[in-house]
Design a protein around this motif. Structure first.
Motif, PDB file in Angstrom:
ATOM      1  N   ASP A  99     -15.613  -1.963  19.536  1.00 17.33           N
ATOM      2  CA  ASP A  99     -13.948  -1.733  18.688  1.00 17.33           C
ATOM      3  C   ASP A  99     -12.936  -3.284  18.844  1.00 17.33           C
ATOM      4  O   ASP A  99     -13.168  -4.404  19.284  1.00 17.33           O
ATOM      5  CB  ASP A  99     -12.944  -0.820  19.465  1.00 17.33           C
ATOM      6  N   ASN A 100     -12.101  -3.636  17.710  1.00 16.10           N
ATOM      7  CA  ASN A 100     -11.607  -4.521  17.390  1.00 16.10           C
ATOM      8  C   ASN A 100     -10.416  -4.246  16.279  1.00 16.10           C
ATOM      9  O   ASN A 100     -10.898  -3.513  15.822  1.00 16.10           O
ATOM     10  CB  ASN A 100     -13.104  -5.989  17.021  1.00 16.10           C
ATOM     11  N   GLY A 101     -10.061  -5.168  16.352  1.00 18.50           N
ATOM     12  CA  GLY A 101      -8.517  -4.835  15.647  1.00 18.50           C
ATOM     13  C   GLY A 101      -8.691  -5.339  14.175  1.00 18.50           C
ATOM     14  O   GLY A 101      -7.848  -4.769  13.478  1.00 18.50           O
ATOM     15  N   ALA A 102      -9.724  -6.459  13.795  1.00 21.74           N
ATOM     16  CA  ALA A 102     -10.127  -6.806  12.911  1.00 21.74           C
ATOM     17  C   ALA A 102     -10.340  -5.021  11.386  1.00 21.74           C
ATOM     18  O   ALA A 102      -9.816  -5.087  10.529  1.00 21.74           O
ATOM     19  CB  ALA A 102     -11.412  -7.400  12.236  1.00 21.74           C
ATOM     20  N   MET A 103     -11.405  -4.761  11.732  1.00 20.66           N
ATOM     21  CA  MET A 103     -12.007  -3.659  11.423  1.00 20.66           C
ATOM     22  C   MET A 103     -11.120  -2.435  11.018  1.00 20.66           C
ATOM     23  O   MET A 103     -10.570  -1.998   9.781  1.00 20.66           O
ATOM     24  CB  MET A 103     -12.964  -2.731  12.186  1.00 20.66           C
ATOM     25  N   ILE A 104      -9.560  -2.459  11.390  1.00 22.92           N
ATOM     26  CA  ILE A 104      -8.324  -2.042  11.832  1.00 22.92           C
ATOM     27  C   ILE A 104      -7.473  -2.201  10.464  1.00 22.92           C
ATOM     28  O   ILE A 104      -7.038  -1.571   9.855  1.00 22.92           O
ATOM     29  CB  ILE A 104      -6.864  -1.137  13.323  1.00 22.92           C
ATOM     30  N   ALA A 105      -7.260  -3.316  10.583  1.00 20.64           N
ATOM     31  CA  ALA A 105      -6.377  -4.375   9.591  1.00 20.64           C
ATOM     32  C   ALA A 105      -7.489  -3.953   8.383  1.00 20.64           C
ATOM     33  O   ALA A 105      -6.621  -4.022   7.232  1.00 20.64           O
ATOM     34  CB  ALA A 105      -5.717  -5.571  10.013  1.00 20.64           C
ATOM     35  N   PHE A 106      -8.662  -4.291   8.550  1.00 23.65           N
ATOM     36  CA  PHE A 106      -8.921  -4.499   6.804  1.00 23.65           C
ATOM     37  C   PHE A 106      -9.018  -2.831   6.652  1.00 23.65           C
ATOM     38  O   PHE A 106      -8.689  -3.047   5.229  1.00 23.65           O
ATOM     39  CB  PHE A 106     -10.790  -4.958   7.418  1.00 23.65           C
ATOM     40  N   ALA A 107      -9.204  -1.850   7.646  1.00 25.46           N
ATOM     41  CA  ALA A 107      -8.979  -0.399   6.781  1.00 25.46           C
ATOM     42  C   ALA A 107      -7.599  -0.036   5.923  1.00 25.46           C
ATOM     43  O   ALA A 107      -7.920   0.208   5.165  1.00 25.46           O
ATOM     44  CB  ALA A 107      -9.340   0.324   7.320  1.00 25.46           C
ATOM     45  N   GLY A 108      -6.825  -0.477   7.003  1.00 21.53           N
ATOM     46  CA  GLY A 108      -5.515  -0.589   7.069  1.00 21.53           C
ATOM     47  C   GLY A 108      -5.195  -0.881   5.495  1.00 21.53           C
ATOM     48  O   GLY A 108      -4.326  -0.511   4.598  1.00 21.53           O
ATOM     49  N   ALA A 109      -5.869  -2.134   5.138  1.00 14.57           N
ATOM     50  CA  ALA A 109      -4.701  -3.289   4.003  1.00 14.57           C
ATOM     51  C   ALA A 109      -6.669  -2.097   2.977  1.00 14.57           C
ATOM     52  O   ALA A 109      -5.086  -2.290   1.614  1.00 14.57           O
ATOM     53  CB  ALA A 109      -5.952  -4.879   3.801  1.00 14.57           C
ATOM     54  N   ILE A 110      -6.767  -1.807   2.647  1.00 14.50           N
ATOM     55  CA  ILE A 110      -8.291  -0.731   1.149  1.00 14.50           C
ATOM     56  C   ILE A 110      -7.043   0.263   1.400  1.00 14.50           C
ATOM     57  O   ILE A 110      -6.416   0.280   0.176  1.00 14.50           O
ATOM     58  CB  ILE A 110      -8.624  -1.216   2.423  1.00 14.50           C
ATOM     59  N   ARG A 111      -6.165   1.009   1.953  1.00 16.48           N
ATOM     60  CA  ARG A 111      -5.560   1.749   2.049  1.00 16.48           C
ATOM     61  C   ARG A 111      -4.386   1.265   1.872  1.00 16.48           C
ATOM     62  O   ARG A 111      -3.727   2.495   0.379  1.00 16.48           O
ATOM     63  CB  ARG A 111      -5.783   2.734   2.945  1.00 16.48           C
ATOM     64  N   GLN A 112      -3.612   1.180   2.535  1.00 18.92           N
ATOM     65  CA  GLN A 112      -2.179   0.365   1.622  1.00 18.92           C
ATOM     66  C   GLN A 112      -2.633  -0.272  -0.007  1.00 18.92           C
ATOM     67  O   GLN A 112      -1.164   0.743  -0.234  1.00 18.92           O
ATOM     68  CB  GLN A 112      -1.454  -0.920   2.424  1.00 18.92           C
ATOM     69  N   GLN A 113      -3.799  -0.790  -0.883  1.00 13.73           N
ATOM     70  CA  GLN A 113      -3.298  -1.449  -1.883  1.00 13.73           C
ATOM     71  C   GLN A 113      -2.890   0.126  -2.725  1.00 13.73           C
ATOM     72  O   GLN A 113      -2.889  -0.562  -3.387  1.00 13.73           O
ATOM     73  CB  GLN A 113      -4.658  -1.650  -2.099  1.00 13.73           C
ATOM     74  N   ALA A 114      -4.049   0.861  -2.428  1.00 18.24           N
ATOM     75  CA  ALA A 114      -3.788   2.298  -2.948  1.00 18.24           C
ATOM     76  C   ALA A 114      -2.995   3.098  -2.382  1.00 18.24           C
ATOM     77  O   ALA A 114      -3.064   4.358  -3.778  1.00 18.24           O
ATOM     78  CB  ALA A 114      -5.414   2.434  -3.116  1.00 18.24           C
ATOM     79  N   MET A 115      -2.065   3.284  -1.504  1.00 23.28           N
ATOM     80  CA  MET A 115      -1.222   4.113  -1.377  1.00 23.28           C
ATOM     81  C   MET A 115      -0.163   4.005  -2.748  1.00 23.28           C
ATOM     82  O   MET A 115       0.345   3.387  -2.606  1.00 23.28           O
ATOM     83  CB  MET A 115      -0.775   4.055   0.219  1.00 23.28           C
ATOM     84  N   VAL A 116       0.112   5.399  -2.704  1.00 23.02           N
ATOM     85  CA  VAL A 116       1.249   6.271  -3.838  1.00 23.02           C
ATOM     86  C   VAL A 116       2.808   5.704  -3.056  1.00 23.02           C
ATOM     87  O   VAL A 116       3.790   5.051  -3.518  1.00 23.02           O
ATOM     88  CB  VAL A 116       1.024   7.043  -4.958  1.00 23.02           C
ATOM     89  N   LYS A 117       3.103   6.985  -1.949  1.00 27.99           N
ATOM     90  CA  LYS A 117       3.812   7.180  -1.473  1.00 27.99           C
ATOM     91  C   LYS A 117       3.445   6.816   0.491  1.00 27.99           C
ATOM     92  O   LYS A 117       2.297   6.772   0.414  1.00 27.99           O
ATOM     93  CB  LYS A 117       4.104   8.547  -1.785  1.00 27.99           C
ATOM     94  N   GLN A 118       4.310   6.730   1.036  1.00 24.79           N
ATOM     95  CA  GLN A 118       4.839   6.197   2.321  1.00 24.79           C
ATOM     96  C   GLN A 118       4.935   7.969   2.929  1.00 24.79           C
ATOM     97  O   GLN A 118       6.008   8.704   3.131  1.00 24.79           O
ATOM     98  CB  GLN A 118       5.241   5.140   2.968  1.00 24.79           C
ATOM     99  N   ASP A 119       4.189   7.937   4.231  1.00 26.03           N
ATOM    100  CA  ASP A 119       4.617   8.313   5.386  1.00 26.03           C
ATOM    101  C   ASP A 119       5.344   8.526   6.191  1.00 26.03           C
ATOM    102  O   ASP A 119       6.562   7.335   5.899  1.00 26.03           O
ATOM    103  CB  ASP A 119       3.397   8.458   6.443  1.00 26.03           C
ATOM    104  N   ALA A 120       6.482   9.292   6.863  1.00 20.52           N
ATOM    105  CA  ALA A 120       7.567   9.446   7.047  1.00 20.52           C
ATOM    106  C   ALA A 120       7.376   8.698   8.578  1.00 20.52           C
ATOM    107  O   ALA A 120       6.158   8.587   8.538  1.00 20.52           O
ATOM    108  CB  ALA A 120       8.006  11.274   7.776  1.00 20.52           C
TER     109      ALA A 120
END
Length: 335
Positions: free
Chosen positions: A297-318
């Motif tokens: 487990d590590n933070g790098a994989m979470i930051a990377f997955a977050g970056a991929i999803r953020q780049q494609a995200m249209v609307k933000q969660d509440a």
């Protein structure tokens, strides 16, 4: 875009900062192994308390290492599941709070998706589609990965996860916690072919796994032995060989079923040298792994997955959060 990643699903606190143009800027990890060792396993309440103590200092450490401040963060990603509920809540609460304070997006990331995508952090990374073998202390999964968020579960363990089976078998052989790495090291001293262990669920169709029977077989073999150090090494080798060959058989089936030529192996057990040697020897298959320090487990994989999803995200969660101690990969959707 710079994404701060926070991982707190179990007994390791991980924080990282990923830049979509420059790559991984900094990462830090604190392991709770010493904290839980005297109990022989993870104590959830102690894990949660330690995440509270370590997460903010690790965020400061990562930002200092990158030469940046919180104002340079564009989004915050945190593990929302699967994992221990209390531990997840710590990371989620901190991640959401930091994002809210900075008026930046926050992203709830699936822990297993983080592992699945972690080999994409490497210079030699796989193209989609591929088969992913996710092997850790809590999960054993075979997944058809067509694209980010487009996952089909092909098979999973019906009982113990492979990492759990390693740890439990090591414990019954009298090894320290966490037992998996100790068992793998002991297996290097073993005599090949002295003991023959079964390859569970390989004599029938399908891609599911079962490892609890191997643990019992190892225990009975140990009880019937003279309990010498050589007996311990030989049993460790026989157990590991059975696990590795079982995983390889199921991977070959999954690749044949999907028609893919690429295999991604991630999770804590992907660091196992015998497993890598076996899978690398499969003809006509390109096999990809995360670097050794990113297998667990590590933070790098979470930051990377977050970056991929953020780049494609249209609307933000509440601006609220929840966690999912059980969160199947096939419930995710493309970003």
């Amino acid at each position: 875009m710079r994404v701060l990643g926070i991982e707190s699903s179990c007994d390791e606190t991980g924080v990282a900062l990923y830049d979509t143009e420059q790559g991984l800027l900094a990462h830090a990890l604190f392991s709770q192994i010493d904290l839980h060792a005297e109990y022989g396993g993870v104590v959830p309440e102690l894990a949660s308390r330690d995440h509270i103590r370590k997460t903010l200092p690790l965020i400061d450490e990562v930002l200092n290492s990158a030469g940046l401040t919180t104002q340079d963060i564009d989004a915050v990603a945190y593990t929302a599941g699967p994992g221990l509920a209390g531990a997840l809540l710590v990371g989620a609460a901190i991640g959401r709070s930091v994002a809210w304070a900075l008026d930046k997006p926050a992203l709830a990331i699936n822990h297993m998706e983080g592992h699945l995508l972690s080999p994409l952090l490497e210079d030699r990374s796989p193209a989609f589609p591929f088969v992913s073998l996710l092997v850790s202390g809590g999960h054993t999964l075979l997944v058809d990965v067509k694209a980010v968020g487009d996952y089909e579960l092909l098979g999973e363990s019906v009982d113990d996860a492979v990492g759990e089976a390693f740890d439990k078998t090591a414990k019954l052989l009298g090894m320290d916690y966490p037992g998996g790495p100790y068992l793998a090291a002991k297996a290097e001293e073993g005599t090949a072919d002295r003991f023959e262990f079964p390859r569970p669920m390989t004599n029938r169709p399908g891609l599911d796994f079962s490892f609890s029977g191997l643990k019992t077989f190892a225990m009975n073999t140990w009880l019937d032995s003279d309990k010498t150090e050589q007996d311990k090494a030989d049993i460790a080798l026989a157990f590991q060989t059975a696990v590795v060959e079982t995983l390889a058989i199921k991977c070959r089936r999954a690749l044949k079923q999907t028609g893919h030529k690429r295999l991604v192996v991630a999770g804590g057990v992907s660091a196992n040298k015998a497993l890598r040697t076996k899978l690398d020897a499969m003809p006509g298959v390109d096999v990809f792994y995360p670097r050794q320090q990113f297998c667990s487990d590590n933070g790098a994989m979470i930051a990377f997955a977050g970056a991929i999803r953020q780049q494609a995200m249209v609307k933000q969660d509440a601006p609220s959060f929840s966690v999912r101690p059980r969160w199947p990969l096939n419930e995710l959707t493309p970003p």
